[in-house]
Write a protein that holds these residues in place. Structure first.
Motif, mmCIF file in Angstrom:
data_model
loop_
_atom_site.group_PDB
_atom_site.id
_atom_site.type_symbol
_atom_site.label_atom_id
_atom_site.label_comp_id
_atom_site.label_asym_id
_atom_site.label_seq_id
_atom_site.Cartn_x
_atom_site.Cartn_y
_atom_site.Cartn_z
ATOM 1 N N PRO A 95 43.511 46.904 34.187
ATOM 2 C CA PRO A 95 44.088 47.877 35.103
ATOM 3 C C PRO A 95 43.157 48.244 36.150
ATOM 4 O O PRO A 95 42.936 49.377 36.442
ATOM 5 N N MET A 96 42.286 47.271 36.756
ATOM 6 C CA MET A 96 41.432 47.678 37.922
ATOM 7 C C MET A 96 41.472 46.542 38.849
ATOM 8 O O MET A 96 42.059 45.317 38.677
ATOM 9 N N LEU A 97 41.229 46.650 40.103
ATOM 10 C CA LEU A 97 41.075 45.760 41.032
ATOM 11 C C LEU A 97 40.158 44.600 40.875
ATOM 12 O O LEU A 97 39.097 44.705 40.409
ATOM 13 N N CYS A 98 40.556 43.461 41.081
ATOM 14 C CA CYS A 98 39.926 42.258 40.743
ATOM 15 C C CYS A 98 38.316 42.440 41.428
ATOM 16 O O CYS A 98 37.588 41.996 40.840
ATOM 17 N N HIS A 99 38.381 42.792 42.809
ATOM 18 C CA HIS A 99 36.948 42.782 43.158
ATOM 19 C C HIS A 99 36.152 43.831 42.666
ATOM 20 O O HIS A 99 34.701 43.932 43.205
ATOM 21 N N ASP A 100 36.684 44.761 41.860
ATOM 22 C CA ASP A 100 36.056 45.788 41.334
ATOM 23 C C ASP A 100 35.231 45.328 39.725
ATOM 24 O O ASP A 100 34.540 46.143 39.179
ATOM 25 N N LEU A 101 35.813 44.325 39.239
ATOM 26 C CA LEU A 101 35.206 43.938 38.037
ATOM 27 C C LEU A 101 34.186 42.880 38.067
ATOM 28 O O LEU A 101 34.325 41.677 38.984
ATOM 29 N N HIS A 102 33.282 42.636 37.197
ATOM 30 C CA HIS A 102 32.320 41.667 37.083
ATOM 31 C C HIS A 102 32.160 41.285 35.642
ATOM 32 O O HIS A 102 32.450 41.698 34.655
ATOM 33 N N VAL A 103 32.108 39.836 35.445
ATOM 34 C CA VAL A 103 32.373 39.378 34.210
ATOM 35 C C VAL A 103 31.079 38.376 34.137
ATOM 36 O O VAL A 103 30.984 37.402 34.899
ATOM 37 N N ASN A 104 30.277 38.613 33.074
ATOM 38 C CA ASN A 104 29.042 37.927 32.922
ATOM 39 C C ASN A 104 28.759 37.630 31.300
ATOM 40 O O ASN A 104 29.322 38.056 30.437
ATOM 41 N N ALA A 203 32.022 47.374 35.576
ATOM 42 C CA ALA A 203 32.561 47.663 37.195
ATOM 43 C C ALA A 203 31.383 47.243 38.088
ATOM 44 O O ALA A 203 30.208 46.914 37.791
ATOM 45 N N ARG A 204 31.840 46.993 39.347
ATOM 46 C CA ARG A 204 30.937 46.623 40.346
ATOM 47 C C ARG A 204 30.023 47.526 40.631
ATOM 48 O O ARG A 204 30.204 48.815 40.442
ATOM 49 N N GLY A 205 28.813 46.999 40.458
ATOM 50 C CA GLY A 205 27.466 47.781 40.906
ATOM 51 C C GLY A 205 26.919 48.377 39.412
ATOM 52 O O GLY A 205 25.905 49.148 39.789
ATOM 53 N N HIS A 206 27.705 48.181 38.276
ATOM 54 C CA HIS A 206 26.862 48.772 37.185
ATOM 55 C C HIS A 206 26.860 47.475 36.118
ATOM 56 O O HIS A 206 27.652 46.424 36.348
ATOM 57 N N GLY A 207 25.800 47.625 35.439
ATOM 58 C CA GLY A 207 25.391 46.603 34.367
ATOM 59 C C GLY A 207 24.139 46.028 34.924
ATOM 60 O O GLY A 207 23.110 46.442 35.036
ATOM 61 N N ASP A 213 27.299 48.227 46.819
ATOM 62 C CA ASP A 213 27.676 49.670 46.399
ATOM 63 C C ASP A 213 28.275 49.575 45.108
ATOM 64 O O ASP A 213 28.869 49.072 44.671
ATOM 65 N N HIS A 214 28.021 51.049 44.368
ATOM 66 C CA HIS A 214 28.513 51.239 43.123
ATOM 67 C C HIS A 214 29.894 51.671 43.248
ATOM 68 O O HIS A 214 30.321 52.465 44.220
ATOM 69 N N LEU A 215 30.929 51.240 42.306
ATOM 70 C CA LEU A 215 32.548 51.605 42.257
ATOM 71 C C LEU A 215 32.156 53.152 41.897
ATOM 72 O O LEU A 215 31.488 53.637 40.950
ATOM 73 N N ASP A 216 33.048 54.084 42.639
ATOM 74 C CA ASP A 216 33.476 55.225 42.275
ATOM 75 C C ASP A 216 33.744 55.276 40.915
ATOM 76 O O ASP A 216 34.835 54.633 40.322
#
Length: 330
Positions: A95-104, A203-207, A213-216
């Motif tokens: 339940p988050m926006l697609c551009h706010d998620l990173h998969v690695n 999340a975007r900007g974390h990891g 920018d880091h996601l709020d």
């Protein structure tokens, strides 16, 4: 009377006649028969005969079915086939926006795969998935029973043996008036090294150290629904331990961790399958996507989870750590 006097009252005339060896051998009969004159048929005897015939037919039919279905055996051996690649199939909703998620994905060899560029991300609504029938939490008793059914050779070969590969289902459309999808469905298949590794959703900007920018932190919500998680060729009809499971949290900083133990598996149906130890080391191994009506090569895995809230110094997200066992189950 009745010819008795004519024969000189010889009582021997009323006994068994001497007819040679065949007649004399009757004296050794331990099961003498009653003459039909002294027998009487009854309804009780008829019912008993019908009951015995029914029982005999039932036992014969059950033995035939047992022979037809065959005997299922499980053999473990050291995996001798060399395979360098492992396909990972993932279908998850967050339940988050697609551009706010990173998969690695990162494995023990140090290779890093930007899975976000290889997998498909579709916007969707959480309500379209969380209320779907069949979803449950990990280790649900009903799910365990269904999963055990998918480990039997006859069921597996009946479901997918020799059939054409299936693809992931299309993402259901967002209903009119529902606005833009506030959730994200991440799905697809990717190739990785067949070694110990892990893949994670953050999340975007974390990891990893990334530019941008880091996601709020208030936008963090790593609740998720796993529709499919499997290794090897994609067989959507087979149920894996994490398939159709969900986990939710109200905390923004929460870390979901799953530990997977992957076991290469070969399902084979034949009159007399050779044991795995009968294969010589120089035998050419079958390709990992090999599939016929009598043989399927795939992977099973066991899953455990350890999830908890974390502080702001720890990276929240969904983490899958998998290990490839050096054994082969046939």
């Amino acid at each position: 009377m009745n010819g008795f006097a004519d024969r000189g009252l010889d009582e021997g005339a009323f006994g068994e006649k001497n007819g040679g060896f065949r007649e004399n051998i009757r004296t050794f009969d331990a099961f003498p028969k009653t003459k039909p004159t002294y027998t009487r048929r009854t309804s009780t005897g008829g019912y008993t005969t019908l009951l015995l015939i029914t029982i005999s037919l039932f036992l014969s039919f059950s033995e035939f079915l047992r022979w037809y279905r065959g005997h299922e055996s499980h053999l473990f051996s050291v995996e001798k086939g060399v395979s360098h690649q492992l396909q990972i199939n993932l279908d998850i909703v967050v339940p988050m926006l697609c551009h706010d998620l990173h998969v690695n994905v990162q494995d023990a060899s140090g290779d890093r795969i930007l899975a976000g560029d290889l997998l498909t991300k579709d916007p969707t609504n959480w309500g379209q998935w969380v209320d779907a029938s069949g979803t449950h939490r990990l280790a649900d008793e009903r799910h365990v029973k269904e999963e055990e059914e998918d480990t039997h050779v006859g069921h597996v070969l009946g479901e997918v043996g020799g059939r054409k590969r299936k693809k992931f289902k299309r993402t259901p459309g967002i209903g009119w008036g529902s606005g833009t999808g506030r959730s994200c469905r991440i799905f697809g298949s990717l190739e990785g090294n067949k070694v110990q590794g892990d893949f994670h959703i953050t999340a975007r900007g974390h990891g990893y150290m990334e530019m941008g920018d880091h996601l709020d932190h208030d936008a963090f919500n790593f609740s998720h629904i796993i529709n499919e998680l499997s290794f090897g060729p994609l067989y959507p009809s087979l149920l894996n331990p994490l398939d159709r499971t969900y986990a939710t949290t109200d905390s923004h900083f929460y870390k979901f961790q799953y530990y997977l133990s992957v076991v290469p598996t070969i399902y084979t149906r034949s009159p007399s399958p050779p044991p795995p130890t009968a294969h010589k080391p120089h035998d050419t191994p079958l390709p990992p996507d090999y599939s016929t009506s009598n043989t399927i090569i795939t992977n099973q895995y066991a899953a455990t989870s350890q999830s908890h809230a974390v502080n702001e110094r720890t990276i929240p997200g969904i983490f899958f750590k998998f290990d490839i066992e050096p054994i082969l189950l046939t």
